[in-house]
Design a protein around this motif. Structure first.
Motif, PDB file in Angstrom:
ATOM      1  N   PRO A 194       0.803  -1.235   0.000  1.00 35.49           N
ATOM      2  CA  PRO A 194       0.000   0.000   0.000  1.00 35.49           C
ATOM      3  C   PRO A 194       0.832   1.281   0.000  1.00 35.49           C
ATOM      4  CG  PRO A 194      -1.013  -1.603   1.446  1.00 35.49           C
ATOM      5  CD  PRO A 194       0.300  -2.202   1.001  1.00 35.49           C
ATOM      6  N   TYR A 195       1.916   1.307   0.755  1.00 31.90           N
ATOM      7  CA  TYR A 195       2.734   2.521   0.767  1.00 31.90           C
ATOM      8  C   TYR A 195       3.332   2.774  -0.610  1.00 31.90           C
ATOM      9  CZ  TYR A 195       6.502   5.802   1.718  1.00 31.90           C
ATOM     10  OH  TYR A 195       7.336   6.878   1.675  1.00 31.90           O
ATOM     11  N   GLY A 196       3.735   1.702  -1.300  1.00 29.27           N
ATOM     12  CA  GLY A 196       4.280   1.851  -2.647  1.00 29.27           C
ATOM     13  C   GLY A 196       3.247   2.379  -3.620  1.00 29.27           C
ATOM     14  N   ILE A 197       1.993   1.938  -3.451  1.00 30.63           N
ATOM     15  CA  ILE A 197       0.906   2.453  -4.293  1.00 30.63           C
ATOM     16  C   ILE A 197       0.713   3.941  -4.045  1.00 30.63           C
ATOM     17  CG2 ILE A 197      -1.589   2.349  -4.688  1.00 30.63           C
ATOM     18  CD1 ILE A 197      -1.402  -0.667  -4.053  1.00 30.63           C
ATOM     19  N   GLN A 198       0.663   4.327  -2.773  1.00 26.36           N
ATOM     20  CA  GLN A 198       0.462   5.728  -2.426  1.00 26.36           C
ATOM     21  C   GLN A 198       1.599   6.595  -2.961  1.00 26.36           C
ATOM     22  OE1 GLN A 198       0.450   6.648   1.802  1.00 26.36           O
ATOM     23  NE2 GLN A 198      -1.167   8.171   1.501  1.00 26.36           N
ATOM     24  N   ARG A 199       2.815   6.099  -2.883  1.00 27.58           N
ATOM     25  CA  ARG A 199       3.971   6.860  -3.366  1.00 27.58           C
ATOM     26  C   ARG A 199       3.925   7.026  -4.882  1.00 27.58           C
ATOM     27  NH1 ARG A 199       9.082   3.901  -1.782  1.00 27.58           N
ATOM     28  NH2 ARG A 199       8.510   2.684  -3.620  1.00 27.58           N
ATOM     29  N   LEU A 200       3.552   5.955  -5.602  1.00 27.65           N
ATOM     30  CA  LEU A 200       3.473   6.054  -7.057  1.00 27.65           C
ATOM     31  C   LEU A 200       2.369   7.010  -7.497  1.00 27.65           C
ATOM     32  CD1 LEU A 200       4.062   2.519  -8.618  1.00 27.65           C
ATOM     33  CD2 LEU A 200       5.502   4.553  -8.756  1.00 27.65           C
ATOM     34  N   VAL A 201       1.240   7.002  -6.780  1.00 29.98           N
ATOM     35  CA  VAL A 201       0.161   7.938  -7.102  1.00 29.98           C
ATOM     36  C   VAL A 201       0.696   9.367  -7.066  1.00 29.98           C
ATOM     37  CG1 VAL A 201      -1.986   8.939  -6.232  1.00 29.98           C
ATOM     38  CG2 VAL A 201      -1.749   6.466  -6.397  1.00 29.98           C
ATOM     39  N   LYS A 202       1.499   9.667  -6.060  1.00 34.51           N
ATOM     40  CA  LYS A 202       2.066  11.012  -5.942  1.00 34.51           C
ATOM     41  C   LYS A 202       3.156  11.245  -6.985  1.00 34.51           C
ATOM     42  CE  LYS A 202       4.216  14.202  -2.666  1.00 34.51           C
ATOM     43  NZ  LYS A 202       4.689  14.411  -1.276  1.00 34.51           N
ATOM     44  N   ASP A 203       4.069  10.280  -7.140  1.00 34.83           N
ATOM     45  CA  ASP A 203       5.182  10.452  -8.071  1.00 34.83           C
ATOM     46  C   ASP A 203       4.705  10.614  -9.505  1.00 34.83           C
ATOM     47  OD1 ASP A 203       6.900  10.248  -5.930  1.00 34.83           O
ATOM     48  OD2 ASP A 203       7.530   8.183  -6.355  1.00 34.83           O
ATOM     49  N   TRP A 204       3.636   9.948  -9.865  1.00 38.24           N
ATOM     50  CA  TRP A 204       3.121  10.004 -11.232  1.00 38.24           C
ATOM     51  C   TRP A 204       2.079  11.097 -11.418  1.00 38.24           C
ATOM     52  CZ3 TRP A 204       2.473   4.250 -13.206  1.00 38.24           C
ATOM     53  CH2 TRP A 204       3.716   3.624 -13.150  1.00 38.24           C
ATOM     54  N   GLY A 205       1.875  11.930 -10.399  1.00 40.28           N
ATOM     55  CA  GLY A 205       0.959  13.059 -10.524  1.00 40.28           C
ATOM     56  C   GLY A 205      -0.508  12.693 -10.522  1.00 40.28           C
ATOM     57  N   LYS A 206      -0.834  11.474 -10.100  1.00 41.36           N
ATOM     58  CA  LYS A 206      -2.228  11.049 -10.118  1.00 41.36           C
ATOM     59  C   LYS A 206      -3.029  11.604  -8.947  1.00 41.36           C
ATOM     60  CE  LYS A 206      -1.347   6.786 -12.699  1.00 41.36           C
ATOM     61  NZ  LYS A 206      -2.043   7.226 -13.913  1.00 41.36           N
ATOM     62  N   GLU A 207      -2.357  12.235  -7.974  1.00 45.56           N
ATOM     63  CA  GLU A 207      -3.108  12.812  -6.858  1.00 45.56           C
ATOM     64  C   GLU A 207      -3.961  13.988  -7.318  1.00 45.56           C
ATOM     65  OE1 GLU A 207       0.540  15.444  -6.909  1.00 45.56           O
ATOM     66  OE2 GLU A 207       0.048  13.352  -7.348  1.00 45.56           O
ATOM     67  N   GLN A 208      -3.740  14.471  -8.553  1.00 47.79           N
ATOM     68  CA  GLN A 208      -4.590  15.534  -9.098  1.00 47.79           C
ATOM     69  C   GLN A 208      -5.996  15.031  -9.427  1.00 47.79           C
ATOM     70  OE1 GLN A 208      -2.254  18.422 -11.827  1.00 47.79           O
ATOM     71  NE2 GLN A 208      -1.352  16.431 -12.196  1.00 47.79           N
ATOM     72  N   VAL A 209      -6.114  13.710  -9.659  1.00 44.03           N
ATOM     73  CA  VAL A 209      -7.402  13.161 -10.080  1.00 44.03           C
ATOM     74  C   VAL A 209      -7.903  12.061  -9.156  1.00 44.03           C
ATOM     75  CG1 VAL A 209      -7.131  13.773 -12.510  1.00 44.03           C
ATOM     76  CG2 VAL A 209      -6.178  11.621 -11.690  1.00 44.03           C
ATOM     77  N   VAL A 210      -7.063  11.619  -8.221  1.00 39.52           N
ATOM     78  CA  VAL A 210      -7.442  10.555  -7.288  1.00 39.52           C
ATOM     79  C   VAL A 210      -7.101  11.018  -5.881  1.00 39.52           C
ATOM     80  CG1 VAL A 210      -7.112   8.171  -6.590  1.00 39.52           C
ATOM     81  CG2 VAL A 210      -7.026   8.764  -9.008  1.00 39.52           C
ATOM     82  N   ASN A 211      -8.053  10.919  -4.976  1.00 39.16           N
ATOM     83  CA  ASN A 211      -7.854  11.380  -3.604  1.00 39.16           C
ATOM     84  C   ASN A 211      -7.234  10.270  -2.760  1.00 39.16           C
ATOM     85  OD1 ASN A 211      -7.912  12.581  -1.129  1.00 39.16           O
ATOM     86  ND2 ASN A 211     -10.129  12.830  -1.022  1.00 39.16           N
ATOM     87  N   VAL A 212      -5.958  10.434  -2.425  1.00 44.70           N
ATOM     88  CA  VAL A 212      -5.287   9.477  -1.541  1.00 44.70           C
ATOM     89  C   VAL A 212      -4.730  10.190  -0.307  1.00 44.70           C
ATOM     90  CG1 VAL A 212      -4.686   7.736  -3.268  1.00 44.70           C
ATOM     91  CG2 VAL A 212      -3.162   9.700  -2.906  1.00 44.70           C
ATOM     92  N   ARG A 213      -5.300  11.370  -0.010  1.00 47.56           N
ATOM     93  CA  ARG A 213      -4.805  12.110   1.151  1.00 47.56           C
ATOM     94  C   ARG A 213      -5.065  11.341   2.445  1.00 47.56           C
ATOM     95  NH1 ARG A 213      -7.344  15.950  -2.079  1.00 47.56           N
ATOM     96  NH2 ARG A 213      -5.909  17.454  -3.039  1.00 47.56           N
ATOM     97  N   GLN A 214      -6.184  10.641   2.498  1.00 48.20           N
ATOM     98  CA  GLN A 214      -6.483   9.838   3.672  1.00 48.20           C
ATOM     99  C   GLN A 214      -6.060   8.398   3.399  1.00 48.20           C
ATOM    100  OE1 GLN A 214     -10.648  10.392   4.453  1.00 48.20           O
ATOM    101  NE2 GLN A 214     -10.327  12.332   5.507  1.00 48.20           N
ATOM    102  N   ARG A 215      -5.022   7.965   4.095  1.00 51.26           N
ATOM    103  CA  ARG A 215      -4.503   6.622   3.852  1.00 51.26           C
ATOM    104  C   ARG A 215      -5.550   5.558   4.145  1.00 51.26           C
ATOM    105  NH1 ARG A 215       1.369   5.289   6.178  1.00 51.26           N
ATOM    106  NH2 ARG A 215       1.734   7.123   4.875  1.00 51.26           N
TER     107      ARG A 215
END
Length: 205
Positions: free
Chosen positions: A26-47
């Motif tokens: 899960p941490y790797g998924i959360q990190r990739l979401v941020k690294d690939w800029g997907k946090e602009q379209v997917v909300n992962v602020r709340q783990r």
């Protein structure tokens, strides 16, 4: 009784898509979401929401536990991989999301439908503040696009940022037009007009 189909969501689709590349914890998924800029379209602020999504995908058989990593420097981590059913479901979700506009109920149109709680000057003031916020957002998106292009990434990886930029620019242009019309008196109404309209609607069967 047949089991219900797995429920789609932007976050669930993103988890499945990332696991297409390689197994992840899960941490790797959360990190990739941020690294690939997907946090602009997917909300992962709340783990917690990410963990709930992973648990649901696992329960639905769309992902499976690959292994459990044990390292003295980190807590025990469960690594997940996508299943064949997960691959098929991800493609089905993707096609549906791309082809079928979803009826959504965002806050801004709902607020616009209740603007009459404010005076015309109050409307112009709050919309000017929104225009300022949209301008800052647009600047951030353009900077993100420039950075992504500078990293040599292919355009396919930047399409969501392009879309957000286009939508933000269109909204900004519209909001500025409404503010200008309010300030110039081109967008006007009277209580009598509204009362008459309400009376006509009330008399309809």
């Amino acid at each position: 009784m047949t089991a219900s189909a797995p429920r789609s969501s932007p976050l669930a689709l993103t988890v499945l898509a990332l696991l297409h590349h390689k197994p992840l914890h899960p941490y790797g998924i959360q990190r990739l979401v941020k690294d690939w800029g997907k946090e602009q379209v997917v909300n992962v602020r709340q783990r917690a929401s990410l963990y709930r999504t992973i648990e649901r995908l696992n329960a639905d058989g769309l992902i499976a536990v690959r292994e459990t990593e044990r390292d003295q420097q980190y807590p025990e981590r469960t690594v997940y991989e996508v299943t064949d059913a997960g691959r098929e479901t991800a493609r089905a979700w993707l096609e549906e999301m791309l082809t079928t506009p979803k009826e959504e109920f965002p806050e801004f149109p709902a607020a616009l439908s209740n603007l009459l709680l404010l005076t015309s000057d109050g409307m112009a003031d709050v919309l000017e503040r929104r225009a300022d916020a949209l301008t800052r957002k647009l600047d951030g998106l353009e900077a993100a696009m420039a950075a992504e292009a500078g990293h040599g990434l292919p355009r396919i990886t930047r399409l969501e940022t392009e879309y957000l930029r286009a939508v933000t620019a269109a909204e900004l242009a519209w909001v500025r037009t409404v503010v200008e019309d309010l300030r110039a008196g081109r967008l006007s109404w009277s209580k009598e007009q509204l009362d008459a309209l309400a009376a006509v609607q009330a008399d309809r069967p």
